[in-house]
Design an enzyme around this catalytic site. Structure first.
Site, PDB file in Angstrom:
ATOM      1  N   HIS A 164      -6.651  -2.681 -11.120  1.00 51.92           N
ATOM      2  CA  HIS A 164      -7.107  -2.230  -9.801  1.00 51.92           C
ATOM      3  C   HIS A 164      -8.587  -1.897  -9.881  1.00 51.92           C
ATOM      4  CE1 HIS A 164      -7.304   1.214  -6.751  1.00 51.92           C
ATOM      5  NE2 HIS A 164      -6.730   0.261  -6.029  1.00 51.92           N
ATOM      6  N   HIS A 201       0.818  -1.224   0.000  1.00 52.92           N
ATOM      7  CA  HIS A 201       0.000   0.000   0.000  1.00 52.92           C
ATOM      8  C   HIS A 201       0.853   1.276   0.000  1.00 52.92           C
ATOM      9  CE1 HIS A 201      -4.003   1.927   0.994  1.00 52.92           C
ATOM     10  NE2 HIS A 201      -4.396   0.859   0.327  1.00 52.92           N
TER      11      HIS A 201
END
Ligand SMILES: [Mg+2]
Length: 382
Positions: free
Chosen positions: A285, A185
């Site tokens: 994504h 992340h």
């Protein structure tokens, strides 16, 4: 055919939907959003739509170039997400006009169905073993989880040990065949990224994601030479020009453009095809809504190197509203044995429940990601 009007709907949990109407009665839907900045993207869509009103929606490539090039300033999350949602809606219109799913207009199917993965464990990963077992029971062949909470440039090995324990629990619950995506992340800085990646290697992850922030992509070289784990990145990259550098450098194994952030179907098809020439895979994504997912699947269907698709059903962000809530026919995203069928109805292949959209837009949302700080009070990457 001419673009007659458009409407924007800011709907929970954190999405923005765009509906474009034509003078021939065909309507198209798009999802122009960047998480946490829905209202900003909305303003950008309003500015771009000024040009498109009255234009022929079929000229997608030209409209894309006007939106991207003719504004002089270009790129970045806001403008590219605004373009992305408009582009999706235009493809939806084109598909409906020709009575064909978008994948047919892009060249046809390269696969019959698409592998999907599911999120487990939330922002601060916990109880991931049980969650992975549940996903395996539901037939998922792959899951994704956050590797850690916030991590300092140099942090304690206790946090590394805790991360390893969680991943061990997932491997144990999911068995040797389960794909495990581990999302750093962008929370991890280079010194700890090397350590964490090395410790993860024995658990054979499917990939590590954003091991460093995209602005530090040059660090991927060291990590790639350090571990034999596929490296994924790209959700915070927005154009073929950004991906060009990543691909040329050669340290990414999987790119993750977001079809609602990186210029839409038009741009993502090109980005993923460009990656194919570098023998790099794609895993778009999509922690977003049903329009974004449908757009992803239309692109995935036609790209040989697209190997798995993110989707948001049950994701920790979808509090109160979830992926299927805005669809008339929810079976379009029915997952079977870890795969989803490519939506085959005209356009994006989904039917939006407009009554529900209007009801929820009246409620709206003001979603923001949390601001995290380290123990010393300095800002941490979320
Ligand atoms: Mg990610």
């Amino acid at each position: 055919m001419k673009i007659k009007s458009y409407e924007l709907f800011q709907v929970p949990p954190r999405w923005l939907f765009l509906k474009i109407e034509t003078d021939e009665g065909i309507t198209g839907w798009g999802e122009p959003v960047i998480e946490g900045k829905a209202a900003t993207v909305k303003a950008a869509v309003d500015e771009l739509m000024e040009y498109l009103l009255g234009k022929d929606p079929m000229h997608i490539e030209d409209h894309w170039n006007v939106m991207y090039r003719a504004g002089f300033y270009r790129g970045g999350p806001i403008l590219m997400s605004a373009i992305a949602g408009i582009d999706q809606a235009l493809w939806d219109i084109k598909g409906k006009y020709y009575n064909a799913p978008v994948y047919q207009l892009l060249g046809g199917l390269a696969r019959d169905k698409m592998k999907v993965y599911s999120w487990i464990g939330g922002d601060r990963p916990a109880e991931v073993g049980a969650a992975a077992r549940k996903m395996a029971e539901q037939g998922f062949l792959a899951v994704k989880m956050n590797a850690t909470e916030e991590l300092q440039y140099i942090d304690s090995y206790e946090k590394i040990d805790a991360a390893i324990q969680r991943i061990a629990a997932v491997r144990d619950a999911g068995g040797p065949g389960m794909g495990i995506g581990i999302d750093f992340h962008g929370r991890v800085h280079k010194p700890m990224a090397k350590i964490l990646a090395k410790e993860l290697e024995p658990f054979r992850p499917m990939f590590i994601e954003e091991p460093v922030l995209p602005e530090n992509n040059e660090d991927l070289r060291e990590i790639a030479q350090h571990v034999a784990i596929p490296i994924a990145t790209g959700e915070r990259m927005f154009s073929k020009w950004q991906f060009k550098t990543l691909l040329k450098d050669g340290y990414a194994d999987i790119i993750q453009p977001d079809v609602s952030h990186a210029g839409g179907i038009t741009e993502c098809k090109k980005i993923i095809s460009m990656a194919e020439a570098f023998d790099v895979a794609a895993a778009p994504h999509c922690p977003l809504g049903p329009i974004a997912l449908a757009a992803c699947l239309q692109v995935d269907a036609t790209c040989h190197n697209a190997f798995i698709q993110e989707q948001s059903l049950g994701i920790h962000y979808n509090q109160g509203s979830d992926l299927l809530d805005y669809l008339t026919d929810k079976t379009v995203f029915q997952y079977r044995d870890g795969y989803v069928d490519i939506p085959s109805q005209p356009g994006l292949g989904i039917e939006i429940n407009e009554t529900h959209v209007r009801k929820m837009a009246a409620e709206g949302h003001n979603w923001r990601n949390p601001v995290w700080r380290h123990t010393d009070g300095s800002v941490a990457e979320w």
